[in-house]
Design a protein around this motif. Structure first.
Motif, PDB file in Angstrom:
ATOM      1  N   HIS A   1       0.846  -1.193   0.000  1.00 48.90           N
ATOM      2  CA  HIS A   1       0.000   0.000   0.000  1.00 48.90           C
ATOM      3  C   HIS A   1       0.884   1.247   0.000  1.00 48.90           C
ATOM      4  N   MET A   2       0.375   2.292  -0.596  1.00 50.11           N
ATOM      5  CA  MET A   2       1.058   3.586  -0.629  1.00 50.11           C
ATOM      6  C   MET A   2       2.499   3.416  -1.124  1.00 50.11           C
TER       7      MET A   2
ATOM      8  N   HIS B   1      -1.403  -6.830   7.322  1.00 46.60           N
ATOM      9  CA  HIS B   1      -0.285  -5.901   7.172  1.00 46.60           C
ATOM     10  C   HIS B   1       0.917  -6.393   7.981  1.00 46.60           C
TER      11      HIS B   1
ATOM     12  N   THR C   1      -8.169  -0.947   3.086  1.00 46.86           N
ATOM     13  CA  THR C   1      -7.954   0.413   2.600  1.00 46.86           C
ATOM     14  C   THR C   1      -6.708   1.002   3.247  1.00 46.86           C
ATOM     15  N   ASP C   2      -6.224   2.100   2.656  1.00 48.83           N
ATOM     16  CA  ASP C   2      -5.097   2.802   3.260  1.00 48.83           C
ATOM     17  C   ASP C   2      -5.459   3.286   4.664  1.00 48.83           C
TER      18      ASP C   2
END
Length: 400
Positions: free
Chosen positions: A173-174, A313, A349-350
């Motif tokens: 992510h990101m 994560h 989601t972020d």
């Protein structure tokens, strides 16, 4: 709850032919399946990741069925007798017969309305790792009726390239942004002892919903860093650091920022073949940067890999000690929390990532504060530390 009103405790590890995961042969109704009843494996409900350690399962009930639903056999096997060198052990083989390529396919967790399905992504003689593939429970009814089987296979098929990939890390992510929280340790502990304390806390479940990353819980890094303050052009302000590799050449690490912060743009370039006495020339002539050399330092870092079992994560908790090559008594000790990657085929989601990182940061801060090492986060970076050193000791500004 089962449809007959009886509570269904624990879960099921489903064994079957490897072709049902790797798609090397089509599924058939005659395929052999073994349903192994096990204690519940989810750290949180629902989780993203679960692990099974065979020897800890104890005596387990095993129901053998064809994929078409025909019963073949039943029995009780101790979990430690399931596998031998990742192949069915004699006791299991006696129960299931000559079914080829038998492996754990998935883990089923009972929920109202059916089962959450966790696909197997890593399998070893000692244990296995599974990730959830169902956003909602599927296949309502008693597990032996196999109503969950086709939804489970469809969910795996939708993500088969990611699930069957050798690394099993599905996304970042990101991307291109470093997410990092730093704690300056003062007084500085012995970072080995501090690392082992943190790792034990994760193993013991002190951080709710998190465990050390499956089969990659601890790493050691010991490197030199040759860091340059990038002062221009304005869009390039940050730093550039050359880190030698154990094979050949250097990794060039770039960060862009005007001040230390939680989120910063980051880029790594491997295979930079430049001699140390040419680092500055490379940055000026090849990249067009305005730079100022900062004192080189030696970095000893112990990396604890922390996996959120509920979100997928994976975060690094780094215990870090940096000392100047030319003045080893000048030391910066830090603990850093950094987002690394995510192991999930679902769609977090972020915002969920940032919320989980904040939760872990609060726990980490409490762990450090309880030992008197740090009381709150700081974004004090290596670049700022080296700048401060040079301001106080101009004699250290020259590179050796």
């Amino acid at each position: 709850m089962r449809e007959d009103g009886h509570e269904q405790k624990g879960g099921w590890v489903v064994l079957g032919g490897a072709h049902l995961l790797n798609r090397t042969a089509p599924p058939h109704d005659e395929d052999t399946l073994a349903l192994v009843h096990v204690p519940g494996l989810e750290v949180t409900r629902p989780a993203t990741t679960v692990t099974a350690t065979w020897h800890s399962l104890g005596p387990t009930t095993v129901h053998v069925r064809t994929a078409g639903g025909a019963p073949l056999a039943s029995g009780v096997i101790d979990g430690s007798d399931l596998w031998s060198h990742a192949m069915p052990a004699p006791v299991l083989r006696e129960l299931i017969g000559p079914a080829p390529g038998l492996i754990p396919l998935c883990y089923l967790a009972p929920y109202p309305g059916g089962y959450h399905v966790y696909a197997q992504i890593r399998f070893h003689p000692e244990d296995a790792c599974f990730v959830r593939t169902t956003p909602e429970p599927v296949g309502a009814g008693p597990v032996e009726e196999l109503s969950w089987l086709q939804p489970a296979l469809r969910a795996h098929s939708e993500h088969h390239r990611a699930l069957n990939n050798h690394r099993r890390y599905f996304r970042t992510h990101m991307a291109g942004t470093e997410l990092e929280v730093k704690y300056t340790l003062d007084p500085a502990p012995d970072i080995w002892d501090a690392s082992m304390s943190l790792l034990k806390a994760l193993r013991d479940g002190e951080l709710e919903g998190c465990r050390p990353e499956y089969r990659d819980e601890f790493q050691i890094n010991h490197t030199e860093n040759h860091l340059f303050d990038v002062t221009g052009p304005e869009t390039e302000i940050g730093y550039a650091s050359f880190i030698p590799t154990v094979t050949a050449g250097h990794v060039l690490k770039r960060k862009w920022y005007t001040q230390d912060a939680f989120a910063r743009r980051e880029e790594l370039t491997s295979g930079i073949d430049v001699r140390p006495d040419s680092f500055e020339t490379y940055l000026r002539d090849q990249l067009g940067l305005e730079v100022a050399a900062l004192p080189p330092f030696e970095r000893v870092r112990y990396d604890i890999q922390c996996e959120s079992m509920r979100t997928g994560h994976i975060f690094g908790i780094f215990l870090d000690r940096c000392s100047l090559l030319t003045a080893p008594d000048i030391v910066l000790s830090q603990c850093e929390l950094e987002y690394l990657r995510s192991r999930s085929v679902l769609d977090p989601t972020d915002g969920e990532l940032l919320a989980e990182m904040e939760r872990i940061s609060r726990w980490l801060g409490g762990h450090l504060a309880a030992r008197g090492w740090a009381t709150e986060p700081t974004y004090y970076s290596k670049r700022t530390f080296l700048r401060d050193v040079v301001a106080q000791r101009p004699d250290l500004s020259a590179r050796p």
